[in-house]
Design a protein around this motif. Sequence first.
Motif, short mmCIF file in Angstrom:
data_model
loop_
_atom_site.label_atom_id
_atom_site.label_comp_id
_atom_site.label_asym_id
_atom_site.label_seq_id
_atom_site.Cartn_x
_atom_site.Cartn_y
_atom_site.Cartn_z
N ASP A 184 0.85 -1.19 0.00
CA ASP A 184 0.00 0.00 0.00
C ASP A 184 0.89 1.25 0.00
O ASP A 184 1.26 1.77 1.06
CB ASP A 184 -0.92 -0.03 1.22
CG ASP A 184 -1.96 1.09 1.19
OD1 ASP A 184 -2.03 1.81 0.18
OD2 ASP A 184 -2.70 1.23 2.18
N GLU A 185 1.26 1.69 -1.19
CA GLU A 185 2.11 2.87 -1.36
C GLU A 185 3.45 2.70 -0.64
O GLU A 185 3.98 3.66 -0.07
CB GLU A 185 1.40 4.14 -0.90
CG GLU A 185 0.09 4.40 -1.63
CD GLU A 185 -0.51 5.74 -1.29
OE1 GLU A 185 0.02 6.76 -1.77
OE2 GLU A 185 -1.51 5.77 -0.53
N GLY A 190 1.34 6.60 -4.09
CA GLY A 190 0.26 6.63 -5.06
C GLY A 190 0.00 5.34 -5.79
O GLY A 190 -0.86 5.28 -6.67
N ARG A 192 -0.77 1.12 -5.37
CA ARG A 192 -1.13 -0.02 -4.54
C ARG A 192 -1.07 -1.29 -5.38
O ARG A 192 -1.32 -1.27 -6.59
CB ARG A 192 -2.54 0.14 -3.98
CG ARG A 192 -2.70 1.23 -2.94
CD ARG A 192 -4.10 1.25 -2.37
NE ARG A 192 -4.19 2.21 -1.28
CZ ARG A 192 -5.12 3.15 -1.20
NH1 ARG A 192 -6.06 3.24 -2.13
NH2 ARG A 192 -5.14 3.99 -0.18
N ALA A 215 -3.49 4.51 -6.47
CA ALA A 215 -4.26 4.54 -5.22
C ALA A 215 -5.51 5.39 -5.35
O ALA A 215 -6.53 5.09 -4.73
CB ALA A 215 -3.37 5.06 -4.09
N TYR A 216 -5.46 6.46 -6.15
CA TYR A 216 -6.63 7.34 -6.25
C TYR A 216 -7.82 6.63 -6.89
O TYR A 216 -8.97 6.99 -6.65
CB TYR A 216 -6.28 8.60 -7.06
CG TYR A 216 -6.21 8.39 -8.55
CD1 TYR A 216 -7.36 8.47 -9.35
CD2 TYR A 216 -5.00 8.10 -9.17
CE1 TYR A 216 -7.30 8.28 -10.72
CE2 TYR A 216 -4.93 7.90 -10.54
CZ TYR A 216 -6.09 7.99 -11.31
OH TYR A 216 -6.02 7.78 -12.66
N LEU A 220 -8.12 0.04 -1.22
CA LEU A 220 -7.44 -1.19 -0.86
C LEU A 220 -8.40 -2.38 -0.82
O LEU A 220 -8.07 -3.48 -1.29
CB LEU A 220 -6.75 -1.03 0.50
CG LEU A 220 -5.80 -2.15 0.92
CD1 LEU A 220 -4.71 -2.37 -0.12
CD2 LEU A 220 -5.19 -1.84 2.28
#
Length: 243
Positions: A184-185, A190, A192, A215-216, A220
């Motif tokens: 996760d980053e 940014g 994942r 990520a944007y 998750l």
Amino acid sequence: MVGKALHVLSVLGGYPDGIGLSELARRVGYPVSTTHRLLSSLQEHGFARSDPGSKRYALGLRLFELGQQVSHARGFAGVALPVLRALTEQTGEPTLMAVLDGHDQVYVHSVHGPQQIQIRGEPGKRGPLHCTSMGKCLVAFSPERDQLLASLDLVAHAPRTITSREEFAGEIESVRARGYAVADEEHEPGIRAVGVPVLGPDGTAVAALSTAAPAYRMPLAELEAFVPALQAAARELGAVLPR
């Protein structure tokens, strides 16, 4: 001399558009005369090539030929690629595949998804183990797990990278318990990714698969929803890939 020649090849790999003799000599740390002699031998056997116009050196096609032979021998081309493509059709996101090599992961396949902005893993490129989903899987299910846990250099690639050896050991145990890994980053801000191991009959990883997304665009929980599809693809590959 073999080691020096291999070092020259490794450095040449970082310059797909070629590099001049003097700069290459500086990069490899050898005298210009030694570098030129090594390049001449590599060119003779097709491992390097030079452009008479620009006087720049680059990798030769002989390396591509050998790479293709390794790919076919390990089942990456004929067996793995269709499975990865089918997985990308399910997820709508890119699918990546990597194998363990020393303290690195090496990308062997990357199937692009339909999204305009997506994560890529260029075949042949190396990546870290401790801050990527595939890397964590390769460590967690490696027969050298304890050695890797003790010796990996836990470099901080992003603010969320795990750099504590104790915390990393706990993370690897969690990966083994749940059968998949999340980054996760941790490798790049940014980005994942979720990854699963491709296990052989002995329960050790012969490769790893992952789905990665910005990520944007990908919460998750939504990314982890791809785990069953990833695991199904990994089981299919685990049954057919050579050991």
